[in-house]
Scaffold this motif. Structure first.
Motif, short mmCIF file in Angstrom:
data_model
loop_
_atom_site.label_atom_id
_atom_site.label_comp_id
_atom_site.label_asym_id
_atom_site.label_seq_id
_atom_site.Cartn_x
_atom_site.Cartn_y
_atom_site.Cartn_z
N ILE A 172 0.85 -1.20 0.00
CA ILE A 172 0.00 0.00 0.00
C ILE A 172 0.88 1.25 0.00
CG2 ILE A 172 -1.81 -1.22 1.27
CD1 ILE A 172 -1.16 0.63 3.67
N ARG A 173 0.34 2.32 -0.59
CA ARG A 173 0.96 3.64 -0.56
C ARG A 173 -0.14 4.64 -0.24
NH1 ARG A 173 4.17 0.28 -0.80
NH2 ARG A 173 6.02 0.07 -2.14
N LEU A 174 0.17 5.59 0.62
CA LEU A 174 -0.83 6.56 1.09
C LEU A 174 -0.43 7.96 0.65
CD1 LEU A 174 -1.14 5.17 4.74
CD2 LEU A 174 -2.60 4.63 2.78
N ILE A 175 -1.36 8.66 0.01
CA ILE A 175 -1.11 10.01 -0.47
C ILE A 175 -2.17 10.95 0.11
CG2 ILE A 175 -0.97 11.51 -2.49
CD1 ILE A 175 -0.19 9.04 -4.12
N GLY A 176 -1.73 12.02 0.75
CA GLY A 176 -2.66 13.00 1.32
C GLY A 176 -1.93 13.95 2.25
N LEU A 177 -2.39 15.18 2.29
CA LEU A 177 -1.74 16.19 3.13
C LEU A 177 -1.92 15.89 4.61
CD1 LEU A 177 -2.64 19.50 1.25
CD2 LEU A 177 -0.45 18.30 1.27
N SER A 178 -0.83 15.98 5.37
CA SER A 178 -0.84 15.86 6.84
C SER A 178 -1.36 14.51 7.34
CB SER A 178 -1.68 16.99 7.45
OG SER A 178 -1.22 18.25 7.04
N LEU A 179 -1.24 13.48 6.52
CA LEU A 179 -1.74 12.17 6.94
C LEU A 179 -0.99 11.62 8.15
CD1 LEU A 179 -2.43 10.04 3.72
CD2 LEU A 179 -4.08 11.02 5.31
N GLU A 180 0.32 11.88 8.22
CA GLU A 180 1.13 11.29 9.28
C GLU A 180 0.59 11.61 10.67
OE1 GLU A 180 2.26 13.28 6.90
OE2 GLU A 180 4.19 12.58 6.09
N LYS A 181 0.01 12.79 10.84
CA LYS A 181 -0.46 13.23 12.15
C LYS A 181 -1.62 12.39 12.67
CE LYS A 181 0.79 18.01 11.03
NZ LYS A 181 0.29 19.39 10.81
N SER A 182 -2.38 11.78 11.77
CA SER A 182 -3.57 11.05 12.19
C SER A 182 -3.40 9.54 12.09
CB SER A 182 -4.77 11.48 11.33
OG SER A 182 -4.54 11.18 9.97
#
Length: 201
Positions: A172-182
């Protein structure tokens, strides 16, 4: 080249008319389980006006996801707060239901007596198919799965993803702004280092 499947979130904008009974704003307040029950009952009864899912949603981000899926050759799936996990090729009703703040169809406003539980909502809206995304990934072991998601929708599906063994998570690969915080720490390493610098020509 490894096939790539694209998963993206639904959008607030719809191409087709949304009848009042398919707008979350018209639901009665209740517990989360009650709201899910009301909504699923409406979906079940609304079978006369169905459209191909890829043609229902509007907006630049969704258009980009469609283009990416064409280039990737692995198909497109939609993460919908109102319908669950939806294939872009399936037939769905036109509807308004979201977990994004600021919308009259934000389902969180309708829930009383307890806090909104994203993972429980995801399970319920998928008709108790507890981990639909995990099942999709496990059954397509030769594919890479790229998620274009917001932080709100990531909260819906995080527990679903965390049921995967490490060998499947590696695909899997995850793309999205500020995802790491959640994100749970186990998922953070799969966030791609893309940000607003790529927003433009």
């Amino acid at each position: 080249m490894q096939d790539v499947t694209v998963l993206t979130t639904c959008t607030n904008r719809k191409r087709y008319f949304v009848p009042s009974e398919m707008q979350a704003s018209t639901l009665k307040e209740g517990t989360q389980d009650n709201i899910i029950s009301q909504w699923l009952d409406r979906i079940t009864k609304n079978t006369s006006k169905l459209y191909i899912a890829s043609k229902v949603y509007c907006g630049r981000s969704f258009k980009e996801a469609i283009l990416a899926s064409y280039n990737a050759s692995g198909g497109l799936w939609i993460i919908s707060a109102g319908l669950g996990l939806v294939s872009a090729k399936s037939e769905i009703p036109s509807y308004n239901l979201t977990i994004t703040s600021g919308s009259p169809d934000n389902i969180i406003k309708k829930i009383i007596g307890s806090k909104f539980e994203p993972s429980a909502w995801w399970e319920g809206i998928n008709c108790n198919n507890q981990n639909p995304i995990s099942c999709l990934i496990k059954s397509n072991y030769e594919k890479l799965f790229v998620f274009a998601v917001s932080t709100n929708y990531m909260q819906l599906i995080s527990q679903d993803l965390l049921t995967l063994p490490d060998s499947d998570l590696d695909r899997i690969r995850l793309i999205g702004l500020s995802l790491e915080k959640s994100l749970d720490g186990k998922l953070q390493k799969f966030v791609m280092p893309y940000d607003e610098r790529l927003d433009g020509p």
